[in-house]
Design a protein around this motif. Structure first.
Motif, PDB file in Angstrom:
ATOM      1  N   VAL A 278     -15.386  39.883  -6.983  1.00 24.18           N
ATOM      2  CA  VAL A 278     -15.645  39.397  -5.428  1.00 24.18           C
ATOM      3  C   VAL A 278     -16.008  37.895  -5.413  1.00 24.18           C
ATOM      4  O   VAL A 278     -15.511  37.270  -4.725  1.00 24.18           O
ATOM      5  N   GLU A 279     -16.858  37.400  -6.487  1.00 26.63           N
ATOM      6  CA  GLU A 279     -17.300  36.012  -6.169  1.00 26.63           C
ATOM      7  C   GLU A 279     -16.078  35.019  -6.759  1.00 26.63           C
ATOM      8  O   GLU A 279     -16.117  34.016  -6.210  1.00 26.63           O
ATOM      9  N   THR A 280     -15.349  35.643  -7.529  1.00 30.79           N
ATOM     10  CA  THR A 280     -14.136  34.732  -7.952  1.00 30.79           C
ATOM     11  C   THR A 280     -13.143  34.556  -6.927  1.00 30.79           C
ATOM     12  O   THR A 280     -12.745  33.363  -6.538  1.00 30.79           O
ATOM     13  N   LYS A 281     -12.835  35.532  -6.138  1.00 27.50           N
ATOM     14  CA  LYS A 281     -12.132  35.457  -4.815  1.00 27.50           C
ATOM     15  C   LYS A 281     -12.821  34.449  -3.799  1.00 27.50           C
ATOM     16  O   LYS A 281     -12.114  33.687  -3.004  1.00 27.50           O
ATOM     17  N   ILE A 282     -14.070  34.624  -3.717  1.00 30.80           N
ATOM     18  CA  ILE A 282     -14.576  33.884  -2.718  1.00 30.80           C
ATOM     19  C   ILE A 282     -14.673  32.390  -3.133  1.00 30.80           C
ATOM     20  O   ILE A 282     -14.151  31.387  -2.262  1.00 30.80           O
ATOM     21  N   LEU A 283     -14.846  31.922  -4.162  1.00 36.49           N
ATOM     22  CA  LEU A 283     -14.751  30.617  -4.889  1.00 36.49           C
ATOM     23  C   LEU A 283     -13.164  30.143  -4.735  1.00 36.49           C
ATOM     24  O   LEU A 283     -13.142  28.872  -4.135  1.00 36.49           O
ATOM     25  N   TYR A 284     -12.341  30.805  -5.159  1.00 37.56           N
ATOM     26  CA  TYR A 284     -10.896  30.581  -4.922  1.00 37.56           C
ATOM     27  C   TYR A 284     -10.361  30.252  -3.686  1.00 37.56           C
ATOM     28  O   TYR A 284      -9.891  28.931  -3.445  1.00 37.56           O
ATOM     29  N   PHE A 285     -10.706  31.073  -2.635  1.00 33.93           N
ATOM     30  CA  PHE A 285     -10.106  31.089  -1.506  1.00 33.93           C
ATOM     31  C   PHE A 285     -10.845  30.344  -0.477  1.00 33.93           C
ATOM     32  O   PHE A 285     -10.378  29.686   0.423  1.00 33.93           O
ATOM     33  N   ARG A 286     -12.149  29.965  -0.914  1.00 31.33           N
ATOM     34  CA  ARG A 286     -12.743  28.735   0.118  1.00 31.33           C
ATOM     35  C   ARG A 286     -12.268  27.585  -0.349  1.00 31.33           C
ATOM     36  O   ARG A 286     -12.239  26.581   0.584  1.00 31.33           O
ATOM     37  N   SER A 287     -11.853  27.143  -1.569  1.00 28.89           N
ATOM     38  CA  SER A 287     -11.100  25.905  -1.942  1.00 28.89           C
ATOM     39  C   SER A 287      -9.983  25.783  -1.264  1.00 28.89           C
ATOM     40  O   SER A 287      -9.653  24.732  -0.727  1.00 28.89           O
ATOM     41  N   VAL A 288      -8.840  26.619  -1.439  1.00 30.77           N
ATOM     42  CA  VAL A 288      -7.746  26.398  -0.763  1.00 30.77           C
ATOM     43  C   VAL A 288      -7.589  26.550   0.868  1.00 30.77           C
ATOM     44  O   VAL A 288      -6.626  25.776   1.215  1.00 30.77           O
ATOM     45  N   ALA A 289      -8.557  27.244   1.155  1.00 31.46           N
ATOM     46  CA  ALA A 289      -8.783  27.344   2.739  1.00 31.46           C
ATOM     47  C   ALA A 289      -8.985  25.917   3.286  1.00 31.46           C
ATOM     48  O   ALA A 289      -8.270  25.924   4.284  1.00 31.46           O
ATOM     49  N   HIS A 290      -9.634  25.122   2.702  1.00 28.76           N
ATOM     50  CA  HIS A 290      -9.889  23.993   3.135  1.00 28.76           C
ATOM     51  C   HIS A 290      -8.981  22.920   2.619  1.00 28.76           C
ATOM     52  O   HIS A 290      -9.352  21.626   2.638  1.00 28.76           O
ATOM     53  N   GLY A 291      -7.927  23.212   2.120  1.00 28.04           N
ATOM     54  CA  GLY A 291      -6.772  22.281   1.866  1.00 28.04           C
ATOM     55  C   GLY A 291      -6.898  21.654   0.494  1.00 28.04           C
ATOM     56  O   GLY A 291      -6.096  20.706   0.195  1.00 28.04           O
ATOM     57  N   ALA A 292      -7.560  22.192  -0.250  1.00 24.27           N
ATOM     58  CA  ALA A 292      -7.896  21.642  -1.721  1.00 24.27           C
ATOM     59  C   ALA A 292      -7.015  22.448  -2.638  1.00 24.27           C
ATOM     60  O   ALA A 292      -6.536  23.340  -2.298  1.00 24.27           O
ATOM     61  N   ASN A 293      -6.635  21.761  -3.761  1.00 25.35           N
ATOM     62  CA  ASN A 293      -5.830  22.232  -5.019  1.00 25.35           C
ATOM     63  C   ASN A 293      -7.199  22.992  -5.848  1.00 25.35           C
ATOM     64  O   ASN A 293      -8.144  22.721  -5.497  1.00 25.35           O
TER      65      ASN A 293
END
Length: 675
Positions: A285-300
């Protein structure tokens, strides 16, 4: 899009941050390639445990072979280079490389390593190896560091360099001089690296872990080093498991690093492990949150593990692979996205460096001389409090700093927040005043603008016209339970009561006629069990200034929200924000769902990211609670005619007439495409 460099496309960077006997070529095949990464930040090939640096004579041949195998799999190779610490054997061979404290003690890192000094002869060794490796077919270089210990290095090399720069002994350095010295040293090192790399192969990417939302305690100043790197990054994804760590922590860092990148790519370093526990992975759960928050905001995405690759068999590791597959499948929707937000909050680097820090005692003497005795607030806590309000209420906002405030980009915003931004240069202050006169709005708190850019007290005269203030008097401090405020209509309409809890620190101010009162506050009570007090002082006011408005709060309300989280205080701030600027969306989703709106100019479309963070009120989160039947009302710059969903993650219906999207159920993450 044509003519993009490889690193201007979406990256999924693998980082195996140690090697305790694993075969590096097995890591390449079984973890990097099979895990759907397209880039590797390569540490394990040259590693001794968790430490890795490049020695050309030792490492060149195996690196060449590794690059060949990586290219067969279309994997880009970024060479990891530890530039901040070494193990004991290197320290014993080169004691002059190590940073030294004022007490002439060596500076250690991670208990068993030694901090390198970037002003020592180590730099010559580094630059020699840099020249040689740049002739190889590498795609990039990552500099882990470079940093100087917060108290400053006092080795012989630093002593000489400081004297050359300031004409005095380092032992007589002021706080401000030491900050400048550290920043200059790190910047010169990065600049020299950039120049040598460019002289050999300008196509090589160079980046480092940039400083984000903190004072320049290590000398790594993101503004200063940005011209000499091709990508910016920050460790916002190094998430800790403790009760003081908030899941709202990550987003402001991403927004800040995007602003500082100035259109360059940016990356969020995300650790697969619970920090600081290298051998204990995040839940799925927390892995997905960290991952998708990054890419959602345009980050690699940079996904790093600090244990052997067997740890990827964990649920968190498997979740990371799944995220990679999704990102790979829909990479076009993550390509060159941008913000179109109308609201910004200021992170003041000058305030972070020179206001809350311990400076010369004469600063207090100066304060007395100019009749300004306001006790200092906390910029960082206030900033975090306001960010939490906006994130929880789905307000779309940017994080900006002094560079934006003195550029034309200031005019793209309808509202700018200044949370205890005490330190301002004359240039910044005049730019802000011009912005408000032209029709922009601001929210400012406490002693914003009462100090110059180096932290010297100037008093309230320079901001009194903007805030509508007659006088700023002494600081009032409140015991817990003795501060209350009454809020006037219409701002009280959605509150539980027109009486709310007040902040615990306030500047006693008087105001000019015509300034609108929004909330009043009592003077400090004798105790919590006494009669309800009279509301004698102004807490929040609105002053018309030219065509715009200045909303001023004389208390440290952002700090109070950050430390307590009182909902009515947050509702009040949200109402002030939404009444004075376009928030782009309004949603009935709970506050635990992050909503992110991005725009792709080349495709003329928006992406709307929904990230569910609704857990069971504990961390680490083991499972999410699905969110059902909520709406998102759009107020975007463009009309939306069509809404589709990637991977059918949710069922969405769109009412074009009311510009409202209805969602049936959100499990974890969904991307809506708006055209």
């Amino acid at each position: 899009m044509k003519n993009l460099k490889w690193y201007e496309k979406p990256l999924r960077i693998s980082a195996v941050q140690c090697n305790y006997g694993e075969n590096s070529f097995d890591i390449l095949e079984n973890h990097v390639f099979q895990g759907h990464f397209n880039t590797e930040q390569l540490l394990h090939l040259n590693a001794d445990g968790h430490t890795s640096f490049y020695n050309h004579e030792r490492d060149a041949e195996k690196l060449k072979k590794y690059i060949v195998e990586a290219k067969k799999r279309n994997i880009r190779i970024i060479l990891y280079w530890n530039t901040h610490c070494v193990e004991k054997p290197e320290r014993d061979a080169h004691p002059d490389w190590i940073q030294v404290t004022k007490n002439k003690e060596e500076v250690t890192a991670y208990t068993n390593k030694y901090m390198l000094c970037i002003n020592s002869s180590w730099v010559d060794d580094f630059m020699d190896n840099l020249q040689k490796v740049c002739s190889l077919d590498i795609d990039g270089i990552f500099l882990d560091g470079p940093v100087i210990t917060p108290q400053g290095c006092h080795c012989e090399a630093c002593q000489k360099k400081f004297t050359d720069q300031f004409g005095k002994s380092i032992w007589d350095a002021t706080y401000r001089e030491m900050v400048e010295f550290k920043v200059t040293s790190v910047t010169q090192y990065v600049k020299k690296t950039h120049e040598i790399k460019n002289s050999i192969n300008p196509e090589i990417l160079v980046y480092l872990n940039n400083s984000s939302l903190r004072a320049d305690v290590t000398g790594s100043n993101t503004t200063q080093v940005e011209p000499y790197v091709e990508m910016l990054g920050t460790e916002a994804g190094f998430a800790y498991i403790n009760k003081s760590y908030s899941m709202t922590h990550m987003t402001p860092h991403i927004k800040y690093i995007e602003t500082k990148a100035k259109g360059k790519p940016y990356v969020i370093f995300t650790a697969g492990d619970n920090k600081p526990n290298s051998y204990y992975m995040h839940t799925a759960v927390e892995t997905k949150i960290l991952y998708f928050r990054s890419v959602a905001h345009g980050a690699n995405i940079w996904y790093g593990i600090h244990a052997p690759t067997y740890i990827m068999k964990s649920p968190g590791g498997q979740a990371a692979y799944a995220c990679n597959r999704f990102h790979e499948k829909y990479s076009d929707y993550y390509l060159r996205t941008e913000s179109r937000n109308k609201i910004a909050i200021v992170w003041s680097a000058d305030t972070a460096n020179y206001y809350s820090s311990s400076v010369a005692e004469s600063d207090f003497t100066q304060g007395a001389q100019i009749g300004f005795s306001v006790e200092k607030g906390n910029h960082s806590a206030s900033f975090n409090g306001f960010c939490e309000v906006m994130q929880r209420n789905h307000v779309q906002f940017d994080v900006i700093d002094e560079q934006t405030l003195t550029s034309d980009k200031i005019n793209k915003y309808e509202l700018i927040l200044f949370p205890v931004c005490a330190c301002m240069s004359d240039e910044v202050l005049e730019s802000v005043k011009s912005y408000v006169k032209a029709g922009g709005h601001i929210i400012a708190t406490y002693d914003t603008g009462c100090y110059d850019q180096k932290g010297y007290r100037l008093g309230y005269d320079r901001v009194k016209d903007l805030f509508g203030i007659k006088s700023m008097n002494k600081t009032l401090k409140y015991d817990t339970g003795t501060s209350f405020a009454t809020v006037s209509s219409p701002y009280a309409d959605e509150l539980n009561s027109d009486v709310i809890t007040g902040p615990l620190k306030l500047i006693d101010c008087s105001f000019e006629d015509g300034v609108e009162s929004i909330a009043k506050i009592n003077k400090p009570m004798g105790g919590r069990y006494v009669a309800f007090p009279e509301m004698e002082l102004e807490l929040i006011t609105i002053n018309s200034y030219g065509k715009g408005k200045c909303i001023y709060c004389s208390g440290n309300i952002g700090e109070f929200i950050h430390s307590t989280g009182y909902t009515d205080d947050m509702k009040l701030i949200n109402r002030l924000i939404s009444n004075h600027a376009n928030t782009l969306i309004k949603s009935t989703a709970p506050q635990s769902v992050e909503v992110v709106v991005r725009y792709q100019k080349h495709a003329d479309r928006y992406t709307l990211h929904l990230i569910n963070m609704t857990g069971e009120m504990t961390r680490p989160m083991e499972r999410l609670i699905p969110i059902t039947d909520f709406t998102i009302k759009l107020d975007l710059p463009d009309d939306i005619n069509q809404v589709t969903v990637l991977d059918d993650a949710v069922k969405a219906s769109y009412d074009k007439q009311n510009k409202t999207i209805s969602i049936d159920r959100l499990d974890d993450y969904a991307v809506l495409v708006l055209k």
